[in-house]
Design a protein around this motif. Sequence first.
Motif, short mmCIF file in Angstrom:
data_model
loop_
_atom_site.label_atom_id
_atom_site.label_comp_id
_atom_site.label_asym_id
_atom_site.label_seq_id
_atom_site.Cartn_x
_atom_site.Cartn_y
_atom_site.Cartn_z
N THR A 1 -9.98 -53.48 25.80
CA THR A 1 -9.46 -54.85 25.83
C THR A 1 -8.33 -54.98 26.84
N ALA A 2 -7.51 -53.93 26.97
CA ALA A 2 -6.43 -53.96 27.97
C ALA A 2 -7.01 -54.17 29.37
N GLY A 3 -8.09 -53.45 29.68
CA GLY A 3 -8.74 -53.59 30.98
C GLY A 3 -9.35 -54.97 31.16
N LEU A 4 -9.96 -55.47 30.09
CA LEU A 4 -10.60 -56.79 30.15
C LEU A 4 -9.56 -57.90 30.34
N VAL A 5 -8.42 -57.76 29.66
CA VAL A 5 -7.35 -58.76 29.83
C VAL A 5 -6.86 -58.74 31.28
N ARG A 6 -6.68 -57.55 31.83
CA ARG A 6 -6.25 -57.46 33.23
C ARG A 6 -7.30 -58.11 34.16
N LEU A 7 -8.55 -57.79 33.92
CA LEU A 7 -9.63 -58.34 34.75
C LEU A 7 -9.64 -59.87 34.68
N MET A 8 -9.48 -60.41 33.48
CA MET A 8 -9.50 -61.87 33.33
C MET A 8 -8.22 -62.50 33.85
N LYS A 9 -7.15 -61.73 33.91
CA LYS A 9 -5.92 -62.23 34.54
C LYS A 9 -6.11 -62.31 36.06
#
Length: 497
Positions: free
Chosen positions: A311-319
């Motif tokens: 989820t940390a990676g996904l949040v970064r990607l969506m940011k």
Amino acid sequence: MLKVKEYNFWFVTGSQDLYGEETLKQVSIDSQKIVEGLNSKENIKYTIIHKPTVRNSKEIFDVCNDANNDKNCAGIITWMHTFSPAKMWIRGLSILNKPQLHFHTQFNRDIPWETMDMDFMNLNQSAHGDREFGFINARMGNKRKIVVGHWEDAEVHKDINKWMSVATGYVEGFNIKIARFDDNMRDVAVTEGDKVEVAIKLGWTCDAFGIGDLVEEVQKVTSEEVESLMKIYEEKYEICEAGQIEGSVRDSIKYQAKVEIALRRFLEKGDYTAFTTNFQVLHGMEQLPGLAVQRLMEDGYGFGGEGDWKTAGLVRLMKIMSNNVGTSFMEDYTYNFEPGNEMILGSHMLEVCPTVATDRPRIDVKPLSIGDKNDPARLIFNGQVGGAVCASLVDLGGRMRLIINEVNGKEVEKDLPNLPVARVLWTPEPSLKVGAQAWILAGGAHHTSFSYVVDAEQLCDLADMYGLEAVVIGKNTNIRNFSNELKWNSIYWMLNK
Ligand code: MN
């Protein structure tokens, strides 16, 4: 905001030598006009670079090869002004590794009823030229987005820009580095995953550190540094009354300031753009990082609680995709099952990103009621109203699935005077009942990346680029079809891993 490289996109017009110099000259003039037109539009936030018309296999190969090797190029936009026999495209497209948008447009908007002659017909052939080109992409199984419409249409600009954000996320996403402090929360299943598979598919790397590495960094922070960050807090946020005067509450806030400075330093040193914490492993820390995490997310860092590195990676990607607007780590916290007013309240122990706030966040210090550390300082605020998505990346063993729920952000009308964390309210599509049923059926996690800016279509396009399964729970979802979709997908992904 955490810097993202300035990406651009190449506009590649296809044709062939058969038409003669005069027609090819006009092809080039027209495609330049389209590029100038697109670049002048406010809705298009990225720069498009016009490339010379490609007329044969060698030129096509060269432009694809150059695009692959240009670090700033995040994708190519292809358009056939005339017919461009598609066998010429095979070699180039077979090596292209940047995202492709096939722009099915034509130079003129309307048929020139009065003046149309055979010269016009020879020059303006997109309607059939793009079909020939579409076939070879389909035949080769190439991933691409197709946008249809006249190049001066505002809807088309929106579609192109949305795809550009996805392509930027895709290309920049390969640089995502996640730092995790310790492992994930003990016994939790959904936050687990195959890091090697993620590195292969998404390019993310995930490195573990001991919390002691952070503690060491915290100890190096000086009180002058803390005082100057406190000034920023005072400018940007409300501070609870007890925090405005010296004392234990203000000291708690200062401790989070210290952690923020240390965390940022630590992440910068290793080029990390996302991170996780775990409340079970905090030896040497006085508090669970709360305000500190929220501040870093506000700056564009991805985050996942309890060691949730996916989820940390996904949040970064969506940011990256949202340009760090309205995007946060989130958790489904509790339901309002009141008939006719069903809602989900999303929150976390502490760590919700202020980019989803509708009001000015307030810093407060309250007990955590879990773990055995001191009361942590955190930012408290309400979420915004408007369409949004919840997205979750899960590992099904051997492959991953991206689950997306379209939701509607609601106004937080009640005060919640005793809830000391940021909160967001939403109703999932098509309803809480069906939405939650479908989510659970698909194995979606309790942690999500929540965004008011990135939409379901973009996330599906992104999953396509990666070659990942994506399922959307939206307005038209019904459980029987959704359940069948999951079954059919499982066969497809068995064959197309
Ligand atoms: Mn959690």
